[in-house]
Design a protein around this motif. Structure first.
Motif, short mmCIF file in Angstrom:
data_model
loop_
_atom_site.label_atom_id
_atom_site.label_comp_id
_atom_site.label_asym_id
_atom_site.label_seq_id
_atom_site.Cartn_x
_atom_site.Cartn_y
_atom_site.Cartn_z
N GLU A 1 31.43 10.72 22.78
CA GLU A 1 30.32 9.51 22.50
C GLU A 1 29.89 9.11 23.72
O GLU A 1 28.49 8.82 23.93
CB GLU A 1 30.89 8.59 21.36
N THR A 2 30.69 8.67 24.62
CA THR A 2 30.37 7.96 25.78
C THR A 2 29.35 8.57 26.55
O THR A 2 28.68 8.31 27.38
CB THR A 2 31.62 7.62 26.41
N GLU A 3 29.66 10.33 26.41
CA GLU A 3 28.53 11.00 27.19
C GLU A 3 27.18 10.95 26.69
O GLU A 3 26.24 11.20 27.49
CB GLU A 3 29.19 12.27 27.31
N VAL A 4 27.35 10.77 25.37
CA VAL A 4 25.94 10.76 24.69
C VAL A 4 25.13 9.36 25.10
O VAL A 4 23.99 9.35 25.49
CB VAL A 4 26.27 10.55 23.19
N THR A 5 26.04 8.17 25.34
CA THR A 5 25.63 7.04 25.77
C THR A 5 24.98 7.12 27.11
O THR A 5 23.81 6.70 27.39
CB THR A 5 26.78 6.30 25.67
N LYS B 1 21.64 8.88 27.42
CA LYS B 1 20.69 8.03 26.87
C LYS B 1 20.34 6.85 27.85
O LYS B 1 19.26 6.32 27.65
CB LYS B 1 20.97 7.27 25.56
N GLY B 2 21.02 6.65 29.03
CA GLY B 2 20.72 5.53 29.93
C GLY B 2 21.32 4.39 29.59
O GLY B 2 20.90 3.23 29.92
N LEU B 3 22.25 4.30 28.74
CA LEU B 3 22.77 3.03 28.12
C LEU B 3 24.31 2.80 28.56
O LEU B 3 25.06 1.91 28.11
CB LEU B 3 22.81 3.09 26.57
N SER B 4 24.88 3.41 29.54
CA SER B 4 26.22 3.48 30.05
C SER B 4 26.39 2.25 30.83
O SER B 4 25.33 1.26 31.00
CB SER B 4 26.35 4.78 30.82
N SER B 5 27.59 2.04 31.27
CA SER B 5 27.86 0.95 32.22
C SER B 5 27.37 0.82 33.57
O SER B 5 26.78 1.85 34.10
CB SER B 5 29.57 0.86 32.32
N LYS C 1 30.86 -5.06 15.27
CA LYS C 1 30.16 -5.27 13.90
C LYS C 1 31.35 -5.55 12.96
O LYS C 1 31.05 -6.43 12.02
CB LYS C 1 29.42 -4.19 13.55
N THR C 2 32.62 -5.07 13.12
CA THR C 2 33.47 -5.02 12.09
C THR C 2 34.72 -5.79 12.45
O THR C 2 35.73 -6.07 11.91
CB THR C 2 33.88 -3.83 11.57
N LEU C 3 34.91 -6.19 13.73
CA LEU C 3 36.06 -6.70 14.40
C LEU C 3 36.34 -8.11 13.48
O LEU C 3 37.74 -8.07 13.33
CB LEU C 3 35.74 -7.23 16.00
N ARG C 4 35.83 -8.76 13.17
CA ARG C 4 36.04 -10.06 12.61
C ARG C 4 36.93 -9.89 11.30
O ARG C 4 37.80 -10.39 10.95
CB ARG C 4 34.76 -10.96 12.49
N ASP C 5 36.21 -8.89 10.54
CA ASP C 5 36.93 -8.49 9.47
C ASP C 5 38.19 -7.72 9.90
O ASP C 5 39.31 -8.00 8.92
CB ASP C 5 35.97 -7.55 8.69
N THR C 6 38.39 -7.01 10.44
CA THR C 6 39.78 -6.30 11.06
C THR C 6 40.74 -7.43 11.38
O THR C 6 41.89 -7.40 11.05
CB THR C 6 39.45 -5.44 12.13
N SER D 1 29.77 1.76 16.70
CA SER D 1 28.40 1.30 16.04
C SER D 1 27.56 0.62 17.47
O SER D 1 26.72 0.17 17.15
CB SER D 1 28.83 -0.09 15.37
N ASP D 2 28.11 1.12 18.46
CA ASP D 2 27.59 0.56 19.84
C ASP D 2 27.41 -0.88 19.94
O ASP D 2 26.70 -1.63 20.88
CB ASP D 2 25.98 1.23 20.09
N ASP D 3 28.30 -1.65 19.15
CA ASP D 3 28.48 -3.04 19.38
C ASP D 3 29.51 -3.49 20.24
O ASP D 3 30.63 -3.91 19.94
CB ASP D 3 28.52 -3.69 17.92
N TRP D 4 29.50 -3.42 21.42
CA TRP D 4 30.31 -3.62 22.58
C TRP D 4 30.43 -5.30 22.79
O TRP D 4 31.59 -5.98 23.11
CB TRP D 4 30.33 -3.05 23.68
N ILE D 5 29.38 -5.99 22.56
CA ILE D 5 29.38 -7.39 22.93
C ILE D 5 29.20 -8.24 21.72
O ILE D 5 28.38 -7.90 20.95
CB ILE D 5 28.26 -7.70 23.82
#
Length: 330
Positions: free
Chosen positions: A45-49, A52-56, A226-231, A248-252
């Protein structure tokens, strides 16, 4: 005359058409590096990211992607402990991000992040393992410090890391809960040893608390912010939640306030390690367990040749088939 190799080069962000097969010079290893003849690698998945130009920020183009591979030592600089022809695995540590990665016939990598191994397993099976096993193993050991008899929740259970984590956690003697958004994949989780497969509707903490009223001992978060709080709410006081992935691409998490977000007494940690966190003997145990039929490897599809890397990216993005997409160089 400079010897050349085939490699998949990304010069600008975009779709799979940006992954272009080219002839490039075979790289030479500097001191303390080795050159590996690539036999197989997983697509991640990180290679797909990155594509797309959305990496670190450490990611630059043009770049040969690829954060993991297995192969054989082709050349080693003086002072490295490897011999030509030796089977090795490597992953992470800047591969395919700050320096060229494994989407190539040959690539160079620091010797410190190379793991030797011996096995008769085929390259497609071994090629599925390095990144997902290292991430799962590091998360469960360094991130969570999971102990026998504890309960662990895996959020994002049908991902490659999630399935690998389930098999490892069972091997470590844990009680495993794991989630999927698709009811038809509950049986898949059972096949990988999950004791309590759960359908994830975004709010699974009440279901988890019905099974474990005090909450689970530990949780591995692979879905993301997206789900961290529920976890966290599904985890007991003094239990540990390890944030490892963000499918989910929700890192922040916007406007994050620890006092309002983390339940009092629950511990939040993270994992994003590299090859140094995976001892050679642990990798060897994994290989032997697979050879003996005690562990399953989640492989979605095997692709033969660098010319099929784009297809592997497209299939991974579609999410139609759980498991690892592996490219083998014949």
């Amino acid at each position: 005359m400079t010897k050349t190799m085939r490699a998949v080069l990304l010069s600008e962000p975009g779709g799979v058409e940006r992954l272009v097969l080219k002839d490039l010079p075979i790289p030479q290893p500097p001191p303390d590096w080795v050159r590996i003849r690539v036999k197989a690698f997983g697509v991640n998945e990180t290679e797909v990211t990155s594509r797309k130009g959305l990496s670190s920020p450490d990611f630059t183009m043009p770049r040969i992607l690829g954060i993991e591979c297995v192969g054989v030592i082709d050349a080693a600089a003086d002072g490295t402990p490897f011999q030509k022809g030796q089977k090795v695995a490597t992953m992470m540590g800047g591969m395919g991000r700050s320096f060229d990665g494994s989407y190539a016939e040959y690539f160079i990598v620091p010797a410190r992040q190379v793991i030797p191994f011996e096995t008769e397993l085929p390259w497609d099976v071994v090629g599925a393992l390095p990144e997902m096993f290292q991430t799962a193993y590091g998360s469960l050991t360094k991130g969570i410090d999971l102990r026998p008899g504890q309960s662990v929740l895996i959020r994002g259970g049908t991902s490659t890391v999630g399935l690998s984590a389930a098999t490892l956690a069972k091997q470590m003697g844990a009680v495993v809960l794991s989630t999927t958004r698709r009811p038809e994949r509950l049986e898949l989780l059972r096949d990988y040893g999950v004791d309590h497969p759960l359908v994830d509707d975004g709010q699974i903490s009440p279901t988890v608390r019905n099974l474990f009223p005090n909450g689970v001992d530990a949780a591995l978060e692979l879905v993301g912010g997206k789900t961290l709080r529920d976890t966290l709410r599904a985890t007991r006081t003094q239990g540990v939640v390890c944030f490892t992935g963000a499918l989910s691409d929700d890192w922040i998490i916007a406007d994050f306030s620890p006092l309002g977000f983390i339940p009092f007494g629950t511990r939040l940690t993270a994992y994003g390690g590299n090859a140094g966190d995976l001892p050679a003997d642990a990798f060897d145990r994994q290989l032997r367990a697979i050879s003996d039929g005690r562990l399953k490897v989640a492989i979605a599809k095997v692709y033969h040749g660098l010319e099929n890397v784009g297809e592997a990216h497209a299939n991974l993005e579609s999410g139609a088939t759980p498991g690892k997409h592996v490219v083998v160089l014949d």
